[in-house]
Design a protein around this motif. Sequence first.
Motif, PDB file in Angstrom:
ATOM      1  N   VAL A   1      25.896  57.363 121.231  1.00 55.80           N
ATOM      2  CA  VAL A   1      25.651  57.778 122.617  1.00 55.80           C
ATOM      3  C   VAL A   1      24.163  57.716 122.939  1.00 55.80           C
ATOM      4  O   VAL A   1      23.756  57.206 123.979  1.00 55.80           O
ATOM      5  N   ALA A   2      23.319  58.192 122.009  1.00 53.16           N
ATOM      6  CA  ALA A   2      21.872  58.209 122.264  1.00 53.16           C
ATOM      7  C   ALA A   2      21.286  56.804 122.269  1.00 53.16           C
ATOM      8  O   ALA A   2      20.329  56.533 122.977  1.00 53.16           O
ATOM      9  N   ALA A   3      21.877  55.913 121.489  1.00 53.24           N
ATOM     10  CA  ALA A   3      21.276  54.580 121.350  1.00 53.24           C
ATOM     11  C   ALA A   3      21.830  53.561 122.333  1.00 53.24           C
ATOM     12  O   ALA A   3      21.315  52.466 122.440  1.00 53.24           O
ATOM     13  N   ARG A   4      22.881  53.939 123.064  1.00 57.76           N
ATOM     14  CA  ARG A   4      23.511  52.972 123.983  1.00 57.76           C
ATOM     15  C   ARG A   4      22.528  52.564 125.076  1.00 57.76           C
ATOM     16  O   ARG A   4      21.928  53.393 125.734  1.00 57.76           O
ATOM     17  N   GLY A   5      22.342  51.279 125.258  1.00 55.45           N
ATOM     18  CA  GLY A   5      21.502  50.791 126.348  1.00 55.45           C
ATOM     19  C   GLY A   5      20.012  50.821 126.078  1.00 55.45           C
ATOM     20  O   GLY A   5      19.230  50.511 126.951  1.00 55.45           O
ATOM     21  N   LEU A   6      19.590  51.197 124.865  1.00 53.72           N
ATOM     22  CA  LEU A   6      18.151  51.216 124.578  1.00 53.72           C
ATOM     23  C   LEU A   6      17.630  49.792 124.495  1.00 53.72           C
ATOM     24  O   LEU A   6      18.218  48.943 123.831  1.00 53.72           O
ATOM     25  N   ASP A   7      16.533  49.537 125.159  1.00 51.83           N
ATOM     26  CA  ASP A   7      15.955  48.203 125.156  1.00 51.83           C
ATOM     27  C   ASP A   7      14.803  48.190 124.159  1.00 51.83           C
ATOM     28  O   ASP A   7      13.676  48.514 124.496  1.00 51.83           O
ATOM     29  N   ILE A   8      15.111  47.848 122.915  1.00 48.04           N
ATOM     30  CA  ILE A   8      14.080  47.845 121.875  1.00 48.04           C
ATOM     31  C   ILE A   8      13.848  46.402 121.444  1.00 48.04           C
ATOM     32  O   ILE A   8      14.755  45.733 120.958  1.00 48.04           O
ATOM     33  N   ASP A   9      12.631  45.910 121.664  1.00 44.96           N
ATOM     34  CA  ASP A   9      12.314  44.532 121.268  1.00 44.96           C
ATOM     35  C   ASP A   9      11.979  44.486 119.782  1.00 44.96           C
ATOM     36  O   ASP A   9      11.602  45.488 119.178  1.00 44.96           O
ATOM     37  N   GLU A  10      12.092  43.298 119.229  1.00 47.89           N
ATOM     38  CA  GLU A  10      11.661  43.031 117.843  1.00 47.89           C
ATOM     39  C   GLU A  10      12.248  44.023 116.843  1.00 47.89           C
ATOM     40  O   GLU A  10      11.534  44.617 116.042  1.00 47.89           O
ATOM     41  N   LEU A  11      13.553  44.198 116.902  1.00 43.89           N
ATOM     42  CA  LEU A  11      14.233  45.037 115.918  1.00 43.89           C
ATOM     43  C   LEU A  11      14.673  44.130 114.774  1.00 43.89           C
ATOM     44  O   LEU A  11      15.388  43.149 114.991  1.00 43.89           O
ATOM     45  N   ASP A  12      14.227  44.441 113.545  1.00 41.61           N
ATOM     46  CA  ASP A  12      14.496  43.538 112.421  1.00 41.61           C
ATOM     47  C   ASP A  12      15.877  43.749 111.811  1.00 41.61           C
ATOM     48  O   ASP A  12      16.512  42.796 111.372  1.00 41.61           O
ATOM     49  N   ALA A  13      16.315  45.003 111.755  1.00 42.93           N
ATOM     50  CA  ALA A  13      17.595  45.252 111.078  1.00 42.93           C
ATOM     51  C   ALA A  13      18.311  46.462 111.650  1.00 42.93           C
ATOM     52  O   ALA A  13      17.692  47.383 112.179  1.00 42.93           O
ATOM     53  N   VAL A  14      19.633  46.442 111.524  1.00 41.29           N
ATOM     54  CA  VAL A  14      20.490  47.567 111.893  1.00 41.29           C
ATOM     55  C   VAL A  14      21.278  47.960 110.656  1.00 41.29           C
ATOM     56  O   VAL A  14      21.831  47.096 109.962  1.00 41.29           O
TER      57      VAL A  14
END
Length: 411
Positions: A304-317
């Motif tokens: 819920v907290a992470a939905r729609g977050l616009d984070i550029d240059e994310l290397d891994a999930v």
Amino acid sequence: MSFNELKLSTQLLKAIAKRNYESPTPIQEMAIPLVLKNRDVIASAETGTGKTAAFSLPILQLLLNKQGASAKKKRIRALIVSPTRELAQQIHESFTAYGQFTPLKSGVVYGGTGIEPQLTMLKKGIDILVATPGRLLDLHKQDMVHLDHVETLVLDEADLMLDMGFIDDVKKIERLCPSEKQTLLFSATMPFKVVQLADTILKDPEKVAVSPTSSAAATVMQFLCYTPKPNKIELCLYLLRNTIKGNILIFRRTKYGVDKLEKTLLKNNFKVETLHGDKSQAERQEALRKFKNKETNILVATDVAARGLDIDELDAVINFDLPNIPETYVHRIGRTGRAGNTGTAYALCSADEKGYLASIQKLMQKQLEVIEDHPYPLDPKAKPQVHKRKGSKYKKGRKSAASKKKKKRWY
């Protein structure tokens, strides 16, 4: 197709060029012409497909087309309802960026922060309002927001909005707007309750869908680690020390799980921030700021907290807990490998999550690559842990001998 072919004004094309976007994404290509024709639209598209521009660009164009009449007195002519504060903020930033060469003004209102600056902004007058449901209704009650001139209503992330219990608020907001309006509904998934809502508030809508599976599968390398549930934290630490580098987003199912993992990572000298529903708005914004500015490189969050977050240059999930809804997995891994970049995703699977994994692989139509060379493997024969409740050692309805002795009889 280029943006020039979408019948957008030079002011908008100038803003698009400034952001170095050359051609529209599939959702933009399909949705923008429909919105410009004033059609109601129901669109299925995940975050990261460019869906915000798919409604913000045509809305700006429609408002520009009718700008002359209401240029003197600004009224709210477009309303975008969003489930979370972070998403509302991002949508507002998108309208500001695309509308920077136009006379149109947008504003954002959400809870968890002071109301005074929002009241000042509303008094000055705006054309476009982005809002979370609770704060919007509060302001309407105080007679600070008037929705009787709304020409376009957008419900963004409708599935999440309903999951968070906003169904009644959404219906009330829709009723506060004029009946003769254009309604756009965007949702990452299309469960029955979203379809039901669309049937009640949209008029003869055009349906637009972008398959989330193809976009995520193409640019993200996916790995799978089988491990017993009690060893997940050790395996996570092992991967962070030896395999996974860069900016990392870790998903956990619960707020308690997020806090527990944060404590362990901090003890092991990792720089980490967290996001979940119990955090105040200021805390959430500070956590995001530190992560985006690379002051910390690990962010642990609930869906819920992470939905729609616009984070550029994310290397891994890292999927620390596998989600029970397979589409959620696709949204999670879609955070990395965006805008043509490649990314990696890791899934930690315990015995009781094998059912979830099967659903995910069926949706993705691919088997995740298994990493077997790690120190905490799962026994292939391991069965899910079943927690049995311990009952009384006495049979139901029977008293112990001691209890019977103590009993004072009246005869």
